[in-house]
Design an enzyme around this catalytic site. Sequence first.
Site, PDB file in Angstrom:
ATOM      1  N   LEU A  35      -7.743  -5.582  -1.232  1.00  0.00           N
ATOM      2  CA  LEU A  35      -6.654  -4.595  -1.238  1.00  0.00           C
ATOM      3  C   LEU A  35      -7.163  -3.155  -1.213  1.00  0.00           C
ATOM      4  O   LEU A  35      -8.188  -2.833  -1.812  1.00  0.00           O
ATOM      5  CB  LEU A  35      -5.763  -4.798  -2.479  1.00  0.00           C
ATOM      6  N   HIS A  36      -6.422  -2.317  -0.510  1.00  0.00           N
ATOM      7  CA  HIS A  36      -6.753  -0.884  -0.421  1.00  0.00           C
ATOM      8  C   HIS A  36      -5.448  -0.095  -0.388  1.00  0.00           C
ATOM      9  O   HIS A  36      -4.351  -0.678  -0.493  1.00  0.00           O
ATOM     10  CB  HIS A  36      -7.620  -0.610   0.807  1.00  0.00           C
ATOM     11  N   HIS A  39      -2.512  -1.252   1.797  1.00  0.00           N
ATOM     12  CA  HIS A  39      -1.709  -2.331   1.200  1.00  0.00           C
ATOM     13  C   HIS A  39      -0.783  -1.760   0.123  1.00  0.00           C
ATOM     14  O   HIS A  39       0.369  -2.179  -0.009  1.00  0.00           O
ATOM     15  CB  HIS A  39      -2.608  -3.379   0.536  1.00  0.00           C
ATOM     16  N   GLN A  63      -7.016 -17.465  10.918  1.00  0.00           N
ATOM     17  CA  GLN A  63      -7.017 -16.185  11.628  1.00  0.00           C
ATOM     18  C   GLN A  63      -8.404 -15.660  11.969  1.00  0.00           C
ATOM     19  O   GLN A  63      -8.536 -14.567  12.501  1.00  0.00           O
ATOM     20  CB  GLN A  63      -6.322 -15.124  10.763  1.00  0.00           C
ATOM     21  N   GLY A 180       2.304  -3.885   8.160  1.00  0.00           N
ATOM     22  CA  GLY A 180       1.835  -2.598   8.656  1.00  0.00           C
ATOM     23  C   GLY A 180       1.990  -2.462  10.158  1.00  0.00           C
ATOM     24  O   GLY A 180       1.717  -3.403  10.904  1.00  0.00           O
TER      25      GLY A 180
HETATM   26  P1  AMP Z   1      -4.271  -7.650   5.782  1.00  0.00           P
HETATM   27  O1  AMP Z   1      -4.624  -8.026   4.398  1.00  0.00           O
HETATM   28  O2  AMP Z   1      -5.349  -6.894   6.502  1.00  0.00           O
HETATM   29  O3  AMP Z   1      -3.663  -8.768   6.589  1.00  0.00           O
HETATM   30  O4  AMP Z   1      -3.094  -6.590   5.629  1.00  0.00           O
HETATM   31  C1  AMP Z   1      -1.898  -6.938   4.977  1.00  0.00           C
HETATM   32  C2  AMP Z   1      -0.807  -6.033   5.468  1.00  0.00           C
HETATM   33  O5  AMP Z   1      -1.157  -4.675   5.198  1.00  0.00           O
HETATM   34  C3  AMP Z   1      -0.604  -6.128   6.994  1.00  0.00           C
HETATM   35  O6  AMP Z   1       0.778  -6.117   7.264  1.00  0.00           O
HETATM   36  C4  AMP Z   1      -1.292  -4.898   7.507  1.00  0.00           C
HETATM   37  O7  AMP Z   1      -0.728  -4.437   8.724  1.00  0.00           O
HETATM   38  C5  AMP Z   1      -1.030  -3.907   6.381  1.00  0.00           C
HETATM   39  N1  AMP Z   1      -2.004  -2.821   6.400  1.00  0.00           N
HETATM   40  C6  AMP Z   1      -3.363  -2.942   6.469  1.00  0.00           C
HETATM   41  N2  AMP Z   1      -3.938  -1.722   6.519  1.00  0.00           N
HETATM   42  C7  AMP Z   1      -2.930  -0.813   6.471  1.00  0.00           C
HETATM   43  C8  AMP Z   1      -2.881   0.628   6.495  1.00  0.00           C
HETATM   44  N3  AMP Z   1      -3.978   1.369   6.568  1.00  0.00           N
HETATM   45  N4  AMP Z   1      -1.660   1.223   6.416  1.00  0.00           N
HETATM   46  C9  AMP Z   1      -0.535   0.475   6.336  1.00  0.00           C
HETATM   47  N5  AMP Z   1      -0.509  -0.878   6.307  1.00  0.00           N
HETATM   48  C10 AMP Z   1      -1.687  -1.508   6.383  1.00  0.00           C
END
Ligand code: AMP
Length: 313
Positions: A35-36, A39, A63, A180
């Site tokens: 998480l960042h 998220h 994935q 996102g």
């Molecule tokens: P992930 O864990 O990479 O699958 O991300 C989970 C959700 O967070 C997905 O819907 C991503 O599009 C969204 N997300 C990841 N990075 C960002 C960001 N920098 N800004 C906004 N949403 C994000």
Amino acid sequence: MPMKVIKSALETSTYVANMRASGQKIGFVPTLGGLHKGHQLLMQRAREENDVVVISIFLNPMQFRKKQFIEYPSDFEQDKTIARKTDVDLIFHPSIDEMFPFVKRIDDFFRFQNDEFRMRDNKRFVVEPKDKNGIDNLIRVPSTLVEQLDGKLHPWCFDGSATIVYKLFQILQPNRAYFGEKDIQQLAILWKMAETYFPSLKVVGVPALREADGLAFSSRNALLSDEQRQIALNVHSALRHGERLIRRGEFEAFLVLSAIKEIIKVQSFVNIDYIDIVDKKSLKPVSQISGGIILYVAFFINGIRLIDTLIVD
Ligand code: AMP
């Protein structure tokens, strides 16, 4: 209320169903972990618009290629701290067995990527009850949605995210789910999938959160050295240059693309995997720019694959 962490799908489903029965609205943010702040932005939005905020942390093997899967940077203890700080009510943190009870070995997930996609339909989503690797309820995304952008290179990746999100939606039945815009093709596909199978669920797209220097927050940024990070930023500046050209009135997509490519080409260690300008809604490449478009680039820096997008309205 103190944040809960539940691993069992049944327990999670019962817990959330009770909340829903008492009239509370459920906001859901699916994640792969690591998480960042990007998220967190989704979680904050879910907090503002719902009574209960649920996130899932599940590194979905469907994935990824095997190497990427093994190297994915995540730390569950740190994720918990971030989620708690962001006022999350529940983390659903299932094991692989919990989500895919019929898959025997981890390598079976990576074998699924080599399938011939016989089940893919042109326009409709198809649910495969169980594929030969034991993946149940496998969602095949329609070819019209995958045969573009990144989907051309790895359609299975979107089957993988659609499958896991379908399973998560079934377990949680949230009122709203947040994704996102950074992963714009995934968002377009999930929006359509939800419309098909979960008509009362609202899929909300959230603009990408970027660091002060312009790089979008991403779990994969942790894999970059300072130098590689600077290169990724230069790629982003090239997109910004393309955006400026469009805002100044350039409407020939190929001219904007070649200007962007020229800038990227002078960077050593960068290989463009795919670059295009596509319509914001249909995701189809455009030759003349009008209305909302997306500048989309996928590139490699020393074997690490990154995507950068800019939405220009
Ligand atoms: P992930 O864990 O990479 O699958 O991300 C989970 C959700 O967070 C997905 O819907 C991503 O599009 C969204 N997300 C990841 N990075 C960002 C960001 N920098 N800004 C906004 N949403 C994000």
